[in-house]
Design an enzyme around this catalytic site. Structure first.
Site, PDB file in Angstrom:
ATOM      1  N   LYS A 183       0.854  -1.187   0.000  1.00  0.00           N
ATOM      2  CA  LYS A 183       0.000   0.000   0.000  1.00  0.00           C
ATOM      3  C   LYS A 183       0.888   1.236   0.000  1.00  0.00           C
ATOM      4  CE  LYS A 183      -3.759   2.168   2.655  1.00  0.00           C
ATOM      5  NZ  LYS A 183      -4.673   2.023   3.816  1.00  0.00           N
ATOM      6  N   SER A 206      -9.997  -0.069   7.377  1.00  0.00           N
ATOM      7  CA  SER A 206      -9.474   0.011   6.015  1.00  0.00           C
ATOM      8  C   SER A 206      -8.690  -1.194   5.538  1.00  0.00           C
ATOM      9  CB  SER A 206      -8.621   1.278   5.855  1.00  0.00           C
ATOM     10  OG  SER A 206      -9.442   2.421   5.910  1.00  0.00           O
ATOM     11  N   SER A 213      -9.513   2.310   2.940  1.00  0.00           N
ATOM     12  CA  SER A 213      -8.630   2.996   2.021  1.00  0.00           C
ATOM     13  C   SER A 213      -7.643   2.077   1.310  1.00  0.00           C
ATOM     14  CB  SER A 213      -7.826   4.055   2.800  1.00  0.00           C
ATOM     15  OG  SER A 213      -7.011   3.421   3.786  1.00  0.00           O
TER      16      SER A 213
END
Length: 507
Positions: free
Chosen positions: A86, A185, A161
């Site tokens: 990420k 998330s 996210s």
């Protein structure tokens, strides 16, 4: 794929981390061949927008080093296995943007601890995945680089996210990925995208080098196909880090642990047919009321019936302050964000406005240009609740209720071993469906926020499909340091079902 690797189907349902490791050990495929195949898949699936930065040269250099380690007899269980990160984790060589224009061209001089530890385990980085800007969002529509699309239905969101990581794993563009969970998330995008993800106990995994959103809530964790895969990754990721002041010391419970140790092991006194005999599953009545869609509830209830077949007992519990988790979270998280994001002012690194009159004007224009609307909204809310005259009324009160929420969980764990319920009230929604109404977007986090506020471990496991053929996730919440039990519980379910092996046609 080269002929030597033709028997190894990259990206298919059989590519668990253990199977990849076994293929590498047997010489059925090399780390370089594996990396090339995944890079090709990433290029072909560019329309999903799951990645924001791929550098084949860097990836292949890591793969060759992994092959060299294996040739020297220095391979570990993850050596040569690909992974995506990420873009909230800083990385040397790759850009580290946090999904924001503010950091669109930023390159870090060092690796985050999570990246460093997985690299030390021999894993090969495929690239950086797309995300909501500074991890603020539930749909991955807030990225400066455009929205990620759900591999199951490209007209829908993948969740946020960590939506880029979830989409990459679901579509077979990476066998595993890192994510972060501030208010859900990891769990919510895992549920929306039909994969497995776990948020560890707060402090279990180092936050060093993770671009901060809300420091008392942010926690890194793995996202992959199965509970077994997540356990293998967590073994490499977790542990005390002296560079992170929020990292749990050995005295606090931040000890090295084998998170795979209970996988496939029946509980004490249990049988092979009912490996979870004696396990009490708590069902919070607040998670099964108004607002939960019928399709999600049906999938979750079916999963719970499967758990009863495995020997568990279902008990009703109460988490009475669940409804307060949204206002509490959206006071505390923006307050911490307004402080953490004050460093992005154009003076030291990142975006700087091209034209300005003086220093103050530079700050204003830089931040106005560099931040997206959701980030600005949360900075404004956070600054307001921390301002003179409002700190006691909002921020201090929110912290008091946060403590009450944590106490609610402890009372519930007096009656059960694991808490289960839905991850989100609905399946993934259409792109743009909730963008105009931030409150509706925030309400999608109702079942995940309280776990983060309490600092408890939680995970999402695929358990079926709902409206439009979209995946549904079953949420599991454990007590502090209960990750091994959560993973054991999830693994037993995945041994009895195949939801985690289902793949979208786009993958």
């Amino acid at each position: 794929m080269s002929s030597s690797a033709s028997s190894f189907p990259v990206g298919s349902t059989v590519t668990s981390l253990r199977q990849i490791a076994d293929a590498l050990a047997a010489g059925a495929v090399s780390a370089e061949e594996l990396a090339r195949d995944y890079l090709a898949r990433i290029e072909q699936a560019g329309a999903l927008n799951a990645y924001v930065h791929v550098d084949a040269e860097l990836t292949l250099a890591q793969a060759r080093e992994a092959d060299a380690r294996r040739a020297r007899g220095q391979a570990g269980p993850l050596t040569g296995v690909p992974i995506a990160h990420k873009d909230v984790f800083v990385t040397r060589g790759w850009r580290s943007t946090a999904g924001s224009r503010m950091l669109a061209n930023y390159e870090s001089p060092f690796d985050a601890t999570v990246v460093e530890r997985l690299a030390a385990a021999g894993m090969v980085t495929l690239g950086k995945t797309n995300m909501d800007e500074f991890a603020m969002g539930s749909s991955n529509e807030n990225s400066h680089f455009g929205p990620v699309r759900n591999p199951w239905d490209a007209s829908r969101v993948p969740g946020g996210s960590s939506g880029g990581s979830a989409a990459a794993v679901a579509a077979g563009l990476a066998p595993a990925a890192t994510g972060t969970d501030t208010g859900g998330s990891i769990r919510q995008p895992a549920a929306f995208s039909g994969i497995t993800g776990i948020k560890p106990t707060y402090g279990r995994v180092s936050r060093f080098g993770m671009i901060a959103f809300a420091s008392s809530l942010d926690q890194a964790g793995p996202m992959a196909r199965s509970a077994e895969d997540c356990a293998l990754l967590l073994n490499a990721m977790a542990g005390f880090d002296e560079r992170d002041s929020t990292s749990l010391t050995p005295a606090q419970g931040g000890v090295d642990e084998d998170f795979t140790r209970l996988l496939g092991q029946p509980r004490g006194g249990a049988s092979a047919n009912q490996p979870l005999a004696g396990l009490r599953i708590g069902l919070p009545r607040e998670y099964f009321g108004a607002g939960l869609s019928a399709d999600v509830e049906a999938a979750v209830r079916a999963a719970l019936r499967e758990y009863e077949k495995l020997g568990t007992t279902l008990v009703e519990v109460s988490l009475p302050k669940t409804e307060l988790s949204i206002p509490v979270y959206y006071v505390i998280a923006p307050a911490e964000a307004s402080s953490n994001l004050s460093r992005f002012d154009g003076a030291r690194y990142g975006h700087r406005a091209a034209e300005y009159r003086d220093l103050l004007d530079m700050y204003k224009k830089t931040r106005a240009e560099g931040f997206g609307w959701e980030v600005k909204r949360r900075i404004l809310v956070g600054t307001y609740v921390l301002s003179h005259g409002y700190y006691d009324a909002y921020y201090l009160q929110a912290q008091k209720i946060r403590r009450i929420i944590a106490d609610d969980f402890q009372r519930a764990f007096g009656e059960c071993d694991v808490i289960m319920g839905p991850v989100a009230p609905t399946v993934a929604w259409k792109l743009g469906e909730k963008s105009a109404d931030p409150v509706q977007m925030y309400l999608a986090d109702i079942f995940t926020l309280s776990t983060s506020l309490a600092g408890l471990p939680g995970m999402s496991v695929p358990c079926g499909f709902g409206e439009g053929g979209m995946p549904v996730g079953l949420q599991m919440i454990g007590n502090y340091f209960g990750e091994a039990q959560l993973l054991q519980t999830a693994h037993a379910f995945q041994q009895a079902t195949d939801w985690h092996l289902r793949q979208p046609s786009q993958g």
